[in-house]
Design an enzyme around this catalytic site. Structure first.
Site, PDB file in Angstrom:
ATOM      1  CE  LYS A 190      -8.692  -3.017   3.974  1.00  0.00           C
ATOM      2  NZ  LYS A 190      -7.509  -2.362   3.488  1.00  0.00           N
ATOM      3  CD1 TRP A 195      -2.135  -2.138   1.994  1.00  0.00           C
ATOM      4  CD2 TRP A 195      -2.919  -1.369   0.040  1.00  0.00           C
ATOM      5  NE1 TRP A 195      -3.130  -2.987   1.566  1.00  0.00           N
ATOM      6  CE2 TRP A 195      -3.626  -2.547   0.380  1.00  0.00           C
ATOM      7  CE3 TRP A 195      -3.236  -0.716  -1.148  1.00  0.00           C
ATOM      8  CZ2 TRP A 195      -4.634  -3.071  -0.427  1.00  0.00           C
ATOM      9  CZ3 TRP A 195      -4.243  -1.248  -1.958  1.00  0.00           C
ATOM     10  CH2 TRP A 195      -4.926  -2.406  -1.593  1.00  0.00           C
ATOM     11  CG  ASP A 255      -3.181   3.929   4.311  1.00  0.00           C
ATOM     12  OD1 ASP A 255      -4.164   3.723   5.048  1.00  0.00           O
ATOM     13  OD2 ASP A 255      -2.967   3.285   3.256  1.00  0.00           O
TER      14      ASP A 255
HETATM   15  C1  LIG Z   1      -7.040  -1.932   2.165  1.00  0.00           C
HETATM   16  C2  LIG Z   1      -5.998  -0.879   2.225  1.00  0.00           C
HETATM   17  C3  LIG Z   1      -5.890   0.114   1.233  1.00  0.00           C
HETATM   18  C4  LIG Z   1      -6.755   0.140   0.003  1.00  0.00           C
HETATM   19  O1  LIG Z   1      -8.041   0.527   0.318  1.00  0.00           O
HETATM   20  P1  LIG Z   1      -9.150   0.770  -0.798  1.00  0.00           P
HETATM   21  O2  LIG Z   1     -10.246   1.380  -0.008  1.00  0.00           O
HETATM   22  O3  LIG Z   1      -9.487  -0.547  -1.390  1.00  0.00           O
HETATM   23  O4  LIG Z   1      -8.592   1.711  -1.811  1.00  0.00           O
HETATM   24  C5  LIG Z   1      -4.933   1.083   1.402  1.00  0.00           C
HETATM   25  N1  LIG Z   1      -4.119   1.093   2.459  1.00  0.00           N
HETATM   26  C6  LIG Z   1      -4.189   0.152   3.419  1.00  0.00           C
HETATM   27  C7  LIG Z   1      -3.260   0.209   4.588  1.00  0.00           C
HETATM   28  C8  LIG Z   1      -5.132  -0.854   3.333  1.00  0.00           C
HETATM   29  O5  LIG Z   1      -5.196  -1.793   4.300  1.00  0.00           O
END
Ligand SMILES: *Cc1c(COP(=O)(O)O)cnc(C)c1O
Length: 360
Positions: free
Chosen positions: A195, A101, A171
């Site tokens: 998540k 990511w 993030d």
């Molecule tokens: C799942 C995830 C993403 C991607 O998320 P989307 O909503 O599918 O774009 C980005 N960063 C992390 C840390 C993730 O766990």
């Protein structure tokens, strides 16, 4: 069939209480005679839902007044572009690449300016967090970017990087609300909610007000400017209304559970059960450096692809769902987010013990 123990990395388990409440309100939300799904986002009832959600999140995370809370769409992945478009005033940013990511965010930023990878753990399949105490941060970097919890690899920063005064952007998709945070250490905290908070389709961005300006990269679309959403209380256009409503219910659930300190204690307790077992198992082993272990995502392997597959299959049959590791790493991964009850982790470890005995 009843409910399973769902170890999915995302979309992931939600508190049963929240799902039941949403079900009870499905046909008639609070005397309105309609579902939240059917409601105008400009209605008084909906305004109250989004305002309450924001207020509860602010309380939970102790978000200072000089930060905006935005409820957006486009997934966490859209932020990979929005961040450089809005923040790259000098067209320079430093990225710490600790997994897929972070790497995707870094590659996206390169579309917009001079993004540099100032540290990476790619050399060892992202199984650790690099030492970030004295990085070669650019003098004129607009920000330093991290992915705080690496969902796929199961690592987490235990101390934030020394950004040498630069704005930190994080993030936190897979560790959102899993423990207390000091919001003032960040310029931007963002995450997709699927998540640890709610249904896919909502991204929460917590951003310091001075970072929200009209001075964005030329050509930045209206919808991709933080200012557009900040000026309109996340209602410039139709927000992901139902998703925000569920997030609001999860915030209330966390408050009722005792807040983020309590979540942290529970998460530590759950993770310890699994890691302690992995550390003494002769069959299973964890894949990341112990000091960098995530509380949320726990990858492990047997060392044999055949046994891994057998384990996933038998676990599924026993009611433990989504334990297969990410397609790029193989093995297994148990995601044990806030809503995974401790009984789920205990039952999983019992099942692993039994599998170990049978396959010794
Ligand atoms: C799942 C995830 C993403 C991607 O998320 P989307 O909503 O599918 O774009 C980005 N960063 C992390 C840390 C993730 O766990």
């Amino acid at each position: 069939m009843g409910r399973v123990y769902n170890f999915s990395a995302g979309p992931a388990v939600l508190p049963e209480e929240v799902l039941k409440e949403a079900a009870a309100e499905m046909l008639d939300y609070n005397g309105t005679g309609m579902s939240v799904m059917e409601m105008s986002h400009r209605s008084k009832a909906y305004q109250e839902i989004i305002d309450t959600a924001e207020a509860d999140l602010r309380e939970l995370m102790n978000i200072p007044d000089n930060y905006k809370v935005l409820f957006l769409q486009g997934g966490a992945s859209q932020q990979f572009a929005m961040i450089p478009m809005n923040l790259m005033k000098n067209k320079k940013a430093d990225y710490i690449v600790t997994g897929q990511w972070a790497k995707k965010a870094y590659q996206e930023a390169k579309l917009f300016g001079d993004a540099r990878a100032v540290a990476s753990s790619e050399d060892k399949t992202y199984s650790y967090i690099p030492d970030c105490s004295d990085l070669d941060i650019s003098e004129d970097a607009d920000y330093v970017y991290i992915c705080e919890n690496n969902t796929i690899y199961g690592t987490k920063y235990k101390t934030l990087p020394n950004t040498k005064g630069k704005t930190l952007v994080a993030d936190v998709s897979s560790c959102f609300l899993s423990e207390p945070v000091d919001v003032t250490k960040y310029g931007v905290i963002y995450g997709g909610v699927q998540k640890n908070i709610g249904p896919a389709g909502v991204v929460i961005v917590i951003i310091r007000e001075d970072l929200i300006t009209e001075d964005v990269l030329p050509g930045t679309p209206t919808m991709l400017r933080y200012k557009t959403h900040a000026d309109n209380g996340s209602m410039y256009n139709t927000p992901p209304a139902y998703g925000i409503y569920i997030c609001g219910k999860v915030f209330k659930w966390i408050k009722k559970m005792g807040g983020l300190q309590k979540m942290k204690e529970l998460n530590e307790k759950k993770a310890k059960i699994l890691y302690d077992y992995l550390d003494q198992s002769k069959l299973f082993k964890g894949t990341v450096v112990a000091k960098d272990r995530s509380l949320m995502n726990v990858p492990f392997v047997t060392g044999s692809e055949e046994l891994d597959a057998k384990f996933v299959k038998e676990a599924k049959a026993a009611g433990f769902e989504n334990l297969k590791g990410h397609r790029t790493v193989g093995g297994m991964r148990a995601s044990i987010y806030n809503a995974m009850p401790i009984e789920g982790v205990e039952a999983l470890v019992q099942f692993m013990k039994k599998f170990e005995e049978e396959n010794a």
